[in-house]
Scaffold this active site. Structure first.
Site, PDB file in Angstrom:
ATOM      1  N   ALA A  59       0.823  -1.208   0.000  1.00 10.32           N
ATOM      2  CA  ALA A  59       0.000   0.000   0.000  1.00 10.32           C
ATOM      3  C   ALA A  59       0.860   1.263   0.000  1.00 10.32           C
ATOM      4  O   ALA A  59       0.461   2.291  -0.553  1.00 10.32           O
ATOM      5  CB  ALA A  59      -0.946  -0.001   1.198  1.00 10.32           C
TER       6      ALA A  59
ATOM      7  N   CYS B 262       6.598   6.867  23.781  1.00 15.47           N
ATOM      8  CA  CYS B 262       7.669   5.959  24.167  1.00 15.47           C
ATOM      9  C   CYS B 262       7.775   4.750  23.262  1.00 15.47           C
ATOM     10  O   CYS B 262       8.784   4.071  23.249  1.00 15.47           O
ATOM     11  CB  CYS B 262       7.480   5.506  25.602  1.00 15.47           C
ATOM     12  SG  CYS B 262       8.076   6.748  26.739  1.00 15.47           S
TER      13      CYS B 262
END
Lengths: 132, 404
Positions: free
Chosen positions: B75, B328
């Site tokens: 894609a 994070c």
């Protein structure tokens, strides 16, 4: 995130048995208790560290609570282990690099140990300002 | 929990065993390993036959003509070909492109590149539910707008855009409409005969096919032209050169044929599991569904657990594979740009988890993860100074934080 075994162990111990691993609160109104809180929710970590100090300037008790990633929680735990039983002067010498080294923090997580050092400094400053 | 539970189907899916079996037939000496572009012998003919069958399978799922399907490597390449290819071909008509802030990076980054090449791009905000509305698009269309790219289903939230309505508008205006449909095959019915979509990107690996293969739908009536990105032999009617990876293509075809056959069954099961999961975890205090229950696909449930940081939640859910919008967990240390575009506060973006279910998810897994989630959320809140403050009635907005 590839953490060292030490970070994972500290994190999991803290999670499973918080009271045995220094999680909690001390009475911040007491004269011999110093509180440090650093970080911001928007940045993804907040550390609150409290120390209780006796008349000989020895840190007899420490408690913390941390909002943050696994390494922030492990850094808090590590820092407390290094502080307990130390005098204020000794505690001032604990550096972020020491914490990072012991926990083998990846470079992208070094700010966690910096935060831990900052919270020690703030807690000590708070304690000293109360005493003064 | 002993074995790991995979709840990250929106990131990738395992190849369906029936697909893998088919793929094996097109690799080794015992199988049809020929180059589909070889016209001079049966090895080539066999491979070509398989490629064309797969093309029809892909076209059938979305009710398109097989001649409108161009094979790509995935894609991301499809998005690049659609955006850069159309922009370059139609640049004499205008220089303005519209997209949204919550597109996949495979759309946003090509847009940035086109900006460097002199195009102007407008990045629209979604509404609070994560939908990019026609109303908003209308407001930003200019005389020189040549291309609009809006995703069908958002990969983080599962929010669905009304591509029927948008397409009817773009067709009337004579603007090319590209849709990234990487998340929608096998999840929502797509009828390109009825939709006024000009270009549509597909991925195999989000729909139980292999990684490394995708397709771009390029409309024939009215005909859409593109400037190719890869040259070298004129394969795929000049849209994309390079020897086709027969086994990959066959895998994508088979996967899409299965999706067509089993979509209703899959979706019914997943809806049921998703409802059960939400019923269980929504009893947790102070959690927020990102997106909107009414306008999302059931396979994606994106939740923010206030006062907990997402990465620590993922670590605590150690036997469950999920993803997070937390800074994070990203290389950039930035929280999810999708959640920020929704207007979610940074702290809620940090605390978000995306649970995504799929064909092989079981009820036992769902119930187990719901239970574990409840436990670890409680454990992590016991560690959170913010949770303490919340319980004490402190307004966190008013605290003077010490950012570092």
């Amino acid at each position: 995130m590839a953490y060292s075994k030490k970070v994972i162990e500290k994190f999991e111990n803290t999670l499973k048995n918080p009271s045995a691993f220094n999680v909690g609160r001390l009475d911040s109104k007491k004269k011999n208790v110093g509180t440090g809180m650093v970080g911001a929710p928007a940045c993804g970590d907040v550390m609150r560290l409290q120390i209780e100090v006796d008349e000989k300037n020895v840190i007899t008790d420490c408690k913390f609570k941390t909002y943050g990633c696994g390494s922030a929680i492990a850094s808090s735990q590590q820092m407390i282990e290094m502080m307990k039983g130390k005098t204020i002067e000794e505690a001032k010498k604990i550096k972020d690099k020491d914490i990072a080294k012991i926990l083998e923090l990846p470079s992208i997580k070094l700010h966690c140990s910096v935060l831990a050092e900052d919270s020690i400094k703030q807690a000590i400053a708070d304690y000293e300002s109360k005493k003064a | 929990m002993k074995e790991s539970i995979y709840f990250d189907y929106a990131s990738t899916t395992p190849v369906d065993p029936r697909v893998a079996k088919k793929m094996f037939e097109y690799m080794s000496k015992d199988g049809h390993f020929g180059n589909p572009a070889s016209r001079s012998h049966a090895y080539g003919w066999k491979a070509d036959e398989a490629v064309e069958k797969a093309r029809t399978q892909v076209a059938n799922l979305v009710n398109a003509d097989p001649r409108e399907i161009v094979w790509t490597s995935g894609a991301t390449e499809s998005d690049n070909l659609a955006l850069k290819g159309a922009a370059m071909f139609y640049k004499t008509k205008g220089k303005h492109i519209i997209t949204s802030k919550i597109e996949h990076k495979a759309v946003l980054d090509p847009c940035r590149q086109l900006e460097r090449e002199g195009f102007e791009v407008t990045y629209l905000d979604p509404d609070l539910n994560g939908e990019v509305t026609l109303e908003n698009i209308r407001k930003h269309v200019r005389k020189d707008t040549i291309l609009i790219s809006i995703m069908h289903i958002n990969n983080e939230l599962g929010a669905v855009n009304d591509i029927k309505k948008i397409g009817d508008f773009t067709r009337k205006e004579g603007i090319i409409f590209h849709v990234d449909a990487a998340q929608s095959t096998g999840k929502l019915k797509i009828d390109l005969n009825k939709l006024n979509v000009d270009l549509m990107s597909f991925s195999a690996h989000k729909t139980y096919g292999p990684k490394g293969v995708g397709a771009l739908y390029v409309r024939r009536k009215p005909r859409i032209r593109l400037e190719a990105l890869i040259h070298g032999g004129g394969h795929e009617r000049g849209f994309r050169a390079g020897t086709l990876a027969t086994h990959q293509v066959v895998g994508m075809g088979e996967a899409f044929a299965l999706a067509q056959k089993e979509m209703d069954k899959d979706n019914k099961k997943i809806k049921d599991l998703s409802d059960k999961f939400w019923k269980e975890i929504s009893s947790i205090e102070e959690i927020f569904l990102n997106g909107c229950q009414k306008n999302k696909v059931p396979n994606i449930t994106n939740v923010s657990f206030a006062y907990i940081e997402g990465e620590s939640l993922i670590m605590a859910l150690k036997d469950v594979a999920v993803s997070s919008g937390s800074a994070c967990t990203s290389a950039s240390l930035e929280p999810s740009y999708v959640l920020r575009a929704l207007g979610r506060a940074d702290e809620l973006a940090h605390s978000s988890i995306r649970f995504s279910f799929g064909r092989f998810t079981t009820e036992r897994e769902v119930m187990e993860v719901a239970k574990t989630t409840k436990t670890v959320v409680e454990q992590l809140r016991a560690l959170s100074p913010l949770w303490d403050m919340y319980l004490d009635g402190v307004d966190l907005e008013k605290v003077e934080w010490v950012p570092h």
